[in-house]
Write a protein that holds these residues in place. Structure first.
Motif, PDB file in Angstrom:
ATOM      1  N   PHE A 100     -19.256-105.941  -5.404  1.00  0.00           N
ATOM      2  CA  PHE A 100     -20.264-106.104  -6.470  1.00  0.00           C
ATOM      3  C   PHE A 100     -20.599-107.588  -6.562  1.00  0.00           C
ATOM      4  CE2 PHE A 100     -21.744-106.301 -10.913  1.00  0.00           C
ATOM      5  CZ  PHE A 100     -22.651-105.258 -10.889  1.00  0.00           C
TER       6      PHE A 100
ATOM      7  N   VAL B 299     -22.527-110.906  -7.714  1.00  0.00           N
ATOM      8  CA  VAL B 299     -23.188-111.421  -8.919  1.00  0.00           C
ATOM      9  C   VAL B 299     -23.590-112.871  -8.667  1.00  0.00           C
ATOM     10  CG1 VAL B 299     -23.012-111.761 -11.423  1.00  0.00           C
ATOM     11  CG2 VAL B 299     -21.643-109.964 -10.326  1.00  0.00           C
TER      12      VAL B 299
ATOM     13  N   ASN C 260     -19.696-114.846  -8.002  1.00  0.00           N
ATOM     14  CA  ASN C 260     -18.332-114.411  -8.301  1.00  0.00           C
ATOM     15  C   ASN C 260     -17.437-114.646  -7.089  1.00  0.00           C
ATOM     16  OD1 ASN C 260     -19.935-112.294  -7.191  1.00  0.00           O
ATOM     17  ND2 ASN C 260     -18.500-110.739  -7.872  1.00  0.00           N
TER      18      ASN C 260
ATOM     19  N   GLU D 246     -13.720-113.511  -5.824  1.00  0.00           N
ATOM     20  CA  GLU D 246     -12.588-112.612  -6.080  1.00  0.00           C
ATOM     21  C   GLU D 246     -11.338-113.063  -5.338  1.00  0.00           C
ATOM     22  OE1 GLU D 246     -14.079-108.662  -5.228  1.00  0.00           O
ATOM     23  OE2 GLU D 246     -15.290-108.696  -7.069  1.00  0.00           O
TER      24      GLU D 246
ATOM     25  N   ALA E 209     -10.065-112.884 -10.290  1.00  0.00           N
ATOM     26  CA  ALA E 209     -11.508-112.969  -9.987  1.00  0.00           C
ATOM     27  C   ALA E 209     -12.202-113.877 -10.996  1.00  0.00           C
ATOM     28  CB  ALA E 209     -12.125-111.575 -10.035  1.00  0.00           C
TER      29      ALA E 209
ATOM     30  N   CYS F  40     -15.891-114.901 -12.518  1.00  0.00           N
ATOM     31  CA  CYS F  40     -17.278-114.414 -12.625  1.00  0.00           C
ATOM     32  C   CYS F  40     -18.273-115.497 -12.205  1.00  0.00           C
ATOM     33  CB  CYS F  40     -17.593-114.018 -14.058  1.00  0.00           C
ATOM     34  SG  CYS F  40     -16.681-112.592 -14.655  1.00  0.00           S
TER      35      CYS F  40
ATOM     36  N   GLY G 214     -25.110-107.189 -17.978  1.00  0.00           N
ATOM     37  CA  GLY G 214     -24.992-108.429 -18.761  1.00  0.00           C
ATOM     38  C   GLY G 214     -23.657-109.106 -18.530  1.00  0.00           C
ATOM     39  N   PRO G 215     -23.526-110.341 -18.983  1.00  0.00           N
ATOM     40  CA  PRO G 215     -22.270-111.075 -18.797  1.00  0.00           C
ATOM     41  C   PRO G 215     -21.104-110.451 -19.556  1.00  0.00           C
ATOM     42  CG  PRO G 215     -23.787-112.321 -20.196  1.00  0.00           C
ATOM     43  CD  PRO G 215     -24.547-111.136 -19.681  1.00  0.00           C
TER      44      PRO G 215
HETATM   45  N1  THU Z   1     -18.653-110.105 -12.554  1.00  0.00           N
HETATM   46  C1  THU Z   1     -19.367-111.273 -12.707  1.00  0.00           C
HETATM   47  O1  THU Z   1     -19.333-112.136 -11.835  1.00  0.00           O
HETATM   48  N2  THU Z   1     -20.103-111.414 -13.821  1.00  0.00           N
HETATM   49  C2  THU Z   1     -20.252-110.469 -14.777  1.00  0.00           C
HETATM   50  O2  THU Z   1     -20.926-110.711 -15.765  1.00  0.00           O
HETATM   51  C3  THU Z   1     -19.625-109.164 -14.620  1.00  0.00           C
HETATM   52  C4  THU Z   1     -18.608-109.068 -13.551  1.00  0.00           C
HETATM   53  C5  THU Z   1     -17.894-109.920 -11.318  1.00  0.00           C
HETATM   54  C6  THU Z   1     -16.403-109.954 -11.465  1.00  0.00           C
HETATM   55  C7  THU Z   1     -15.975-109.150 -10.254  1.00  0.00           C
HETATM   56  O3  THU Z   1     -15.932-110.013  -9.127  1.00  0.00           O
HETATM   57  C8  THU Z   1     -17.095-108.163 -10.041  1.00  0.00           C
HETATM   58  O4  THU Z   1     -18.205-108.675 -10.767  1.00  0.00           O
HETATM   59  C9  THU Z   1     -16.787-106.750 -10.486  1.00  0.00           C
HETATM   60  O5  THU Z   1     -16.424-106.701 -11.804  1.00  0.00           O
END
Ligand code: THU
Length: 137
Positions: free
Chosen positions: A27, A29, A45, A47, A54, A56, A88-89
């Protein structure tokens, strides 16, 4: 950039998402913060095999910018190209972002579809202690 160009900021968030290190969630971001200095600070992001570590995209962007000396931001865009709907965040990022953004700062986020959410920092984190306390000083 006096009027905030959220579309351009979103495109920069989308480009940042391509640099995500997300081998566990798959996923990606990307985040793009517009500094008061007019510069754009991006983040993705990052991980780790120890999942709880992880980081964000939003916090990557904040930490990058603050470590370069920029501490205030006037807008934020977040791109999640692996979801159809806008995402959203997370709560932790809302708290961290609000430390460095005024409550009227525009925020937009979108996934793979054209629909984007446009909101503000204050709507994402209402009754924020930092801004509420500052009003009463
Ligand atoms: N993640 C973000 O980077 N920002 C967000 O607002 C939601 C989640 C990332 C964390 C993790 O690497 C992946 O998305 C799945 O949750």
């Amino acid at each position: 950039m006096n009027e905030v160009d959220l579309e351009d900021l979103f495109r920069q968030a989308l480009a940042a998402a391509d640099r995500a290190y997300a081998p566990y969630s798959h996923f990606r971001v990307g985040a793009a913060l517009l500094g008061d200095d007019g510069e754009v600070y991006t983040g993705c992001n990052v991980e780790n095999r120890s999942f709880g570590l992880a980081i964000c995209a939003e916090r990557t962007a904040v930490v990058k910018a603050v470590s370069l000396g920029q501490r205030s931001f006037r807008a934020l865009a977040i791109a999640t190209p692996d979801s159809q709907a806008p995402v959203g965040p997370c709560g932790a990022c809302r708290q961290v972002l609000s430390e460095f953004m005024p409550s009227d700062a525009p925020v937009c986020f979108g996934g793979g579809q054209a629909i984007q959410v446009r909101t503000t920092m204050g709507e994402l984190l209402p009754h924020d202690s930092l801004h509420d306390l500052a009003k009463n000083l």
